[in-house]
Write a protein that holds these residues in place. Structure first.
Motif, mmCIF file in Angstrom:
data_model
loop_
_atom_site.group_PDB
_atom_site.id
_atom_site.type_symbol
_atom_site.label_atom_id
_atom_site.label_comp_id
_atom_site.label_asym_id
_atom_site.label_seq_id
_atom_site.Cartn_x
_atom_site.Cartn_y
_atom_site.Cartn_z
ATOM 1 N N VAL A 28 0.838 -1.203 0.000
ATOM 2 C CA VAL A 28 0.000 0.000 0.000
ATOM 3 C C VAL A 28 0.872 1.251 0.000
ATOM 4 O O VAL A 28 0.620 2.198 -0.749
ATOM 5 N N VAL A 29 1.916 1.274 0.809
ATOM 6 C CA VAL A 29 2.805 2.437 0.863
ATOM 7 C C VAL A 29 3.519 2.624 -0.463
ATOM 8 O O VAL A 29 3.617 3.749 -0.977
ATOM 9 N N ARG A 30 4.018 1.557 -1.064
ATOM 10 C CA ARG A 30 4.715 1.675 -2.352
ATOM 11 C C ARG A 30 3.788 2.177 -3.450
ATOM 12 O O ARG A 30 4.168 2.993 -4.276
ATOM 13 N N VAL A 31 2.562 1.683 -3.487
ATOM 14 C CA VAL A 31 1.607 2.139 -4.493
ATOM 15 C C VAL A 31 1.295 3.615 -4.301
ATOM 16 O O VAL A 31 1.258 4.390 -5.265
ATOM 17 N N GLU A 32 1.100 4.030 -3.061
ATOM 18 C CA GLU A 32 0.788 5.433 -2.789
ATOM 19 C C GLU A 32 1.954 6.351 -3.172
ATOM 20 O O GLU A 32 1.753 7.402 -3.764
ATOM 21 N N VAL A 33 3.175 5.942 -2.881
ATOM 22 C CA VAL A 33 4.343 6.748 -3.247
ATOM 23 C C VAL A 33 4.474 6.830 -4.761
ATOM 24 O O VAL A 33 4.739 7.902 -5.311
ATOM 25 N N SER A 34 4.290 5.728 -5.465
ATOM 26 C CA SER A 34 4.424 5.764 -6.921
ATOM 27 C C SER A 34 3.309 6.582 -7.558
ATOM 28 O O SER A 34 3.519 7.207 -8.594
ATOM 29 N N ARG A 35 2.124 6.624 -6.965
ATOM 30 C CA ARG A 35 1.040 7.445 -7.507
ATOM 31 C C ARG A 35 1.320 8.923 -7.318
ATOM 32 O O ARG A 35 0.940 9.742 -8.143
ATOM 33 N N ARG A 36 1.989 9.292 -6.236
ATOM 34 C CA ARG A 36 2.270 10.707 -5.960
ATOM 35 C C ARG A 36 3.487 11.232 -6.706
ATOM 36 O O ARG A 36 3.661 12.421 -6.810
#
Length: 180
Positions: A28-36
């Motif tokens: 979840v953290v990796r997906v959120e960072v890559s989206r931002r």
């Protein structure tokens, strides 16, 4: 020998549940960072060390001018796309930059070394990690931490090689960017 596996103890079940929760949190953290993160094609220059991009054979390109370029050459009907991508496995995937066609010839040039065979992104990452490991082992400052590679997309049917594209790029480098 038992016909089926022994049941998990409550401690083993709790540990397994904790590991699963940590994996889910990490994803979840990796997906959120890559989206931002802004995609590399939309950045206005590179905010790293400010060091120039090494084009090989003494050619340097200013980091501030390292953006997507198109080059027209007489041998090709369509323009050649040149992009500057981060040479690091920890950054967005460089194969997603530039949108090559299915039959276009794609090559990366990292510090003058042309990588145009199969699995070029893996080779680019391997060279990066080897340089990083060498710098750490010898105690040098990390020379590869923010380096850029050049991604060359030659349209299908164009007979020009990536080496020739790099020669044109070195010749068109902004004044004062060539090494003495």
């Amino acid at each position: 020998m038992p016909a089926h596996a022994a049941p998990l103890t409550p401690w083993a079940r709790g540990g397994l549940a904790l590991l699963c929760a940590l994996v889910v949190a990490s994803v979840v953290v990796r997906v959120e960072v890559s989206r931002r993160q802004a995609p590399p094609a939309h950045r206005d220059g590179w905010e790293a060390s400010g060091g120039p991009v090494d084009l090989g054979m003494g050619g340097l390109w200013p980091r501030a001018a390292a953006g997507p370029l198109t080059m027209r050459v007489a041998e090709c009907a369509a323009p050649i796309a040149v992009d500057f991508v981060e040479a690091s496995p920890y950054q967005p995937d460089p194969s997603l930059v530039g949108r090559p066609g299915p039959t276009d010839h794609v090559a990366y040039v990292y510090r003058g070394r042309v990588l145009d065979s199969r699995f070029i992104t893996i080779r680019l990452n391997a060279i990066y990690l080897a340089r990083l490991a060498s710098a750490r082992l010898t105690g040098d400052r990390m020379p590869a931490i923010d380096e850029l590679a050049v991604k060359v997309i030659v349209p299908a049917g164009c007979p020009i090689s990536p080496e020739a594209v790099m020669a044109i790029l070195r010749a068109s480098a902004p004044p004062g960017s060539l090494m003495p």
